[in-house]
Scaffold this motif. Structure first.
Motif, PDB file in Angstrom:
ATOM      1  N   LEU A  23       0.835  -1.203   0.000  1.00  0.00           N
ATOM      2  CA  LEU A  23       0.000   0.000   0.000  1.00  0.00           C
ATOM      3  C   LEU A  23       0.872   1.256   0.000  1.00  0.00           C
ATOM      4  N   ASP A  24       1.947   1.225   0.746  1.00  0.00           N
ATOM      5  CA  ASP A  24       2.827   2.389   0.820  1.00  0.00           C
ATOM      6  C   ASP A  24       3.428   2.722  -0.548  1.00  0.00           C
ATOM      7  N   SER A  25       3.705   1.678  -1.327  1.00  0.00           N
ATOM      8  CA  SER A  25       4.274   1.923  -2.657  1.00  0.00           C
ATOM      9  C   SER A  25       3.216   2.201  -3.717  1.00  0.00           C
ATOM     10  N   ALA A  26       1.997   1.700  -3.506  1.00  0.00           N
ATOM     11  CA  ALA A  26       0.953   1.805  -4.537  1.00  0.00           C
ATOM     12  C   ALA A  26       0.122   3.082  -4.411  1.00  0.00           C
ATOM     13  N   ILE A  27      -0.010   3.635  -3.212  1.00  0.00           N
ATOM     14  CA  ILE A  27      -0.857   4.811  -3.008  1.00  0.00           C
ATOM     15  C   ILE A  27      -0.013   6.074  -3.166  1.00  0.00           C
ATOM     16  N   PRO A  28      -0.461   6.997  -3.996  1.00  0.00           N
ATOM     17  CA  PRO A  28       0.300   8.240  -4.194  1.00  0.00           C
ATOM     18  C   PRO A  28       0.416   9.029  -2.893  1.00  0.00           C
ATOM     19  N   GLU A  29       1.477   9.837  -2.824  1.00  0.00           N
ATOM     20  CA  GLU A  29       1.661  10.676  -1.650  1.00  0.00           C
ATOM     21  C   GLU A  29       0.534  11.690  -1.546  1.00  0.00           C
ATOM     22  N   GLY A  30       0.145  12.016  -0.350  1.00  0.00           N
ATOM     23  CA  GLY A  30      -0.907  12.993  -0.098  1.00  0.00           C
ATOM     24  C   GLY A  30      -1.162  13.078   1.380  1.00  0.00           C
ATOM     25  N   GLU A  31      -1.908  14.076   1.775  1.00  0.00           N
ATOM     26  CA  GLU A  31      -2.098  14.299   3.214  1.00  0.00           C
ATOM     27  C   GLU A  31      -2.952  13.223   3.865  1.00  0.00           C
ATOM     28  N   THR A  32      -3.733  12.482   3.079  1.00  0.00           N
ATOM     29  CA  THR A  32      -4.582  11.432   3.660  1.00  0.00           C
ATOM     30  C   THR A  32      -4.005  10.029   3.434  1.00  0.00           C
ATOM     31  N   ALA A  50      -1.504   8.263   4.815  1.00  0.00           N
ATOM     32  CA  ALA A  50      -1.287   7.471   6.025  1.00  0.00           C
ATOM     33  C   ALA A  50      -2.615   7.013   6.624  1.00  0.00           C
ATOM     34  N   ARG A  51      -3.592   7.950   6.664  1.00  0.00           N
ATOM     35  CA  ARG A  51      -4.893   7.578   7.209  1.00  0.00           C
ATOM     36  C   ARG A  51      -5.554   6.504   6.359  1.00  0.00           C
ATOM     37  N   ASN A  52      -5.491   6.638   5.042  1.00  0.00           N
ATOM     38  CA  ASN A  52      -6.134   5.672   4.167  1.00  0.00           C
ATOM     39  C   ASN A  52      -5.528   4.282   4.321  1.00  0.00           C
ATOM     40  N   ILE A  53      -4.211   4.231   4.474  1.00  0.00           N
ATOM     41  CA  ILE A  53      -3.558   2.937   4.704  1.00  0.00           C
ATOM     42  C   ILE A  53      -4.046   2.338   6.016  1.00  0.00           C
ATOM     43  N   ASP A  54      -4.147   3.178   7.035  1.00  0.00           N
ATOM     44  CA  ASP A  54      -4.621   2.693   8.338  1.00  0.00           C
ATOM     45  C   ASP A  54      -6.060   2.200   8.254  1.00  0.00           C
ATOM     46  N   VAL A  55      -6.901   2.885   7.481  1.00  0.00           N
ATOM     47  CA  VAL A  55      -8.299   2.466   7.308  1.00  0.00           C
ATOM     48  C   VAL A  55      -8.356   1.087   6.660  1.00  0.00           C
ATOM     49  N   VAL A  56      -7.591   0.902   5.590  1.00  0.00           N
ATOM     50  CA  VAL A  56      -7.568  -0.384   4.895  1.00  0.00           C
ATOM     51  C   VAL A  56      -7.068  -1.488   5.828  1.00  0.00           C
TER      52      VAL A  56
END
Length: 514
Positions: A13-22, A24-30
């Motif tokens: 997820l860290d490599s697949a999700i583009p950088e942005g302010e949300t 870290a939160r989105n990874i935690d939600v998943v």
């Protein structure tokens, strides 16, 4: 080196999700929704609430955009390998699957089985599996915390086990307590089938004389049906006499299956939710049923005349108009009548299994016996045992149970002895401790006052809860090597080996945590 499923997911997820302010939160939600959080059964609603009150729909969108739309099974090779291992078998016990995940390095010791399945099924893996309880009905979120273990089954295994469980229920209806050897003809491995039976909330399983027997605690069981008639006449019956009489009544029934002996039936009576047992006497907690006309006449005759031989009883019943075949069938296979065979076949003596009502009642100023006290509190637990299964009801039931159990231990006392150290303490310095965790207790154990014991707050309760002190074989056991502090080691060494009072050993070794 194998990485855990959580590490693999987070890394991807860290490599697949583009950088942005949300991000870290989105990874935690998943991660939370897929079981890598505090919830045993995460839902969209709970996940949203955990992250500051996000709506259900917005939570779904976050998971879809950051997991289902960005991750494929090919991106998570360890998850795919795990799914292949699971798919090799149609029947899994959650405890076995958790052990597999830990042994293979796919999860830590607190593996969340449901979360792993959610993660797989979100990627199209293991979609054939569902969660089931011992009845082979779908396991609900509100019931998950109430079961010690559960099943993960594919569709074909659900059909197979439903048919198998149906057959396992038929046999105790004939013989009361069924020998598990009778299950060998069922198309499920015997060890697996017995483990499934143990998961059933109404199942009773015991071993006596080297034979494992089981039954289901309902009115289809012939022992329960016989007892329903017995206790329509008798308020309480001596346990050894009742078990002998039930064993005799069963043996006279026609079937090619083996019947339980007196020892097995006594073991059942002492452990059944339908009976409240003291040291010698048993009361019945189920609904009673009416006697037939001939049963009523037999009870009246034996009550009036006392123990009588076969010829005398037969002559009386024939004089009332009953045929001899009906009399023989009734007198020979009836749990109301105890048969003394000690004088030989032609001199059997028949007597009632108990003393009919009305019984002589205890004078109001007599002190109650231990049996009376136990039965009173057991009955109070039984009355709250049928409370519903909503979360609110479950919490309410637990509070009421704990209150009743505390009163059972301490009502009317200023002091009591700790079950482990044996020292006498003020009641305020003692706690009502379950012998094993409530979540590991079956229904019968939860509703039995013997499931608790008093432990002092000066070390015994804390160390027992941590597993550093245990009770086995009537003695306190402990392993000081597992403790770190010198004082704790010394305390354990001092307590280990102490004999536990028989008062706290009621229920047997199965009541204590391991």
């Amino acid at each position: 080196m194998t990485v855990t499923l959580e590490e693999e997911l987070l890394t991807h997820l860290d490599s697949a999700i583009p950088e942005g302010e949300t991000k870290a939160r989105n990874i935690d939600v998943v991660a939370f929704f897929n079981g890598f959080g505090s919830s045993t059964w995460p839902t969209l609603e709970e996940t949203g609430q955990h992250f500051g009150g996000i709506t259900r729909e917005r939570t779904r969108q976050i998971i879809a955009a950051n997991y289902r739309d960005r991750v494929g099974a090919e991106d998570l090779p360890e998850l795919r390998a795990c799914a292949e291992r699971i798919s090799a078998f149609g029947i899994w016990f959650a405890s076995d699957l958790a052990e597999l995940l830990v042994d293979e390095g796919w999860a830590d010791e607190d593996a969340n089985i449901l979360g792993v399945l959610n993660m797989m099924q979100g990627l199209g893996l293991c979609t054939q599996y569902g969660l089931y309880d011992g009845r082979i009905t779908s396991l609900t979120r509100s019931k998950l915390d109430e079961v010690e273990d559960y099943l993960i089954l594919d569709g074909e295994s659900v059909k197979l086990l439903k048919a198998a469980v149906k057959e396992t229920r038929r046999i105790p209806g004939l013989v009361g307590l069924a020998d598990v050897a009778h299950l060998s003809q069922i198309d499920v491995e015997l060890e697996t089938l017995l483990a499934v039976i143990r998961l059933h909330p109404e199942a009773w399983v015991g071993e006596s004389g080297g034979i494992t027997r089981y039954c289901f605690e309902d009115r289809e069981n012939v022992l329960v049906n016989m007892s329903a008639k017995v206790f329509s006449v008798f308020d309480k019956v001596e346990i050894s006499r009742l078990s002998a009489t039930l064993a005799n009544a069963l043996r006279r029934r026609s079937t090619n299956l083996s019947y339980p002996d007196q020892a097995a039936i006594e073991q059942y009576i002492r452990g059944s939710k339908f009976f409240q047992c003291g040291k010698r006497m048993a009361r019945f907690e189920g609904e009673t049923t009416e006697l037939t006309d001939i049963e009523t006449d037999i009870v009246d005759f034996l009550d009036e005349n006392g123990p009588s031989d076969f010829v005398t009883v037969r002559a009386h019943l024939v004089s009332l108009g009953y045929g001899i075949p009906l009399f023989i069938k009734t007198i020979g296979a009836n749990a109301l009548v105890n048969v003394d065979r000690s004088a030989g076949r032609k001199q059997f003596v028949y007597s009632l299994v108990g003393r009919p009502r009305p019984l002589e009642r205890q004078p109001v100023d007599d002190a109650p016996t231990d049996d009376d006290r136990y039965s009173r509190f057991a009955a109070r637990l039984q009355r709250i045992g049928a409370i519903g299964s909503t979360d609110a009801d479950v919490q309410s039931t637990r509070r009421r149970e704990q209150s009743i159990l505390s009163k059972y231990l301490f009502e009317g006392r200023k002091t009591h002895r700790c079950a482990i150290c044996g020292e006498e303490h003020d009641v305020a310095s003692l706690v009502t401790a379950h012998k094993k965790k409530r979540s590991l207790c079956n229904e019968r154990e939860r509703l039995d006052p013997h499931i608790v014991m008093p432990l002092c707050v000066f070390g015994c309760d804390h160390l027992y809860e941590r597993g550093l002190l245990q009770i086995f074989g009537g003695r306190v056991t402990g392993d000081a090597s597992k403790a770190t502090g010198a004082a704790t080691k010394a305390f354990i060494d001092r307590i280990a080996g102490k004999r536990v009072s028989k008062e706290w050993l009621q229920g047997g070794d199965s009541y204590f945590q391991r």
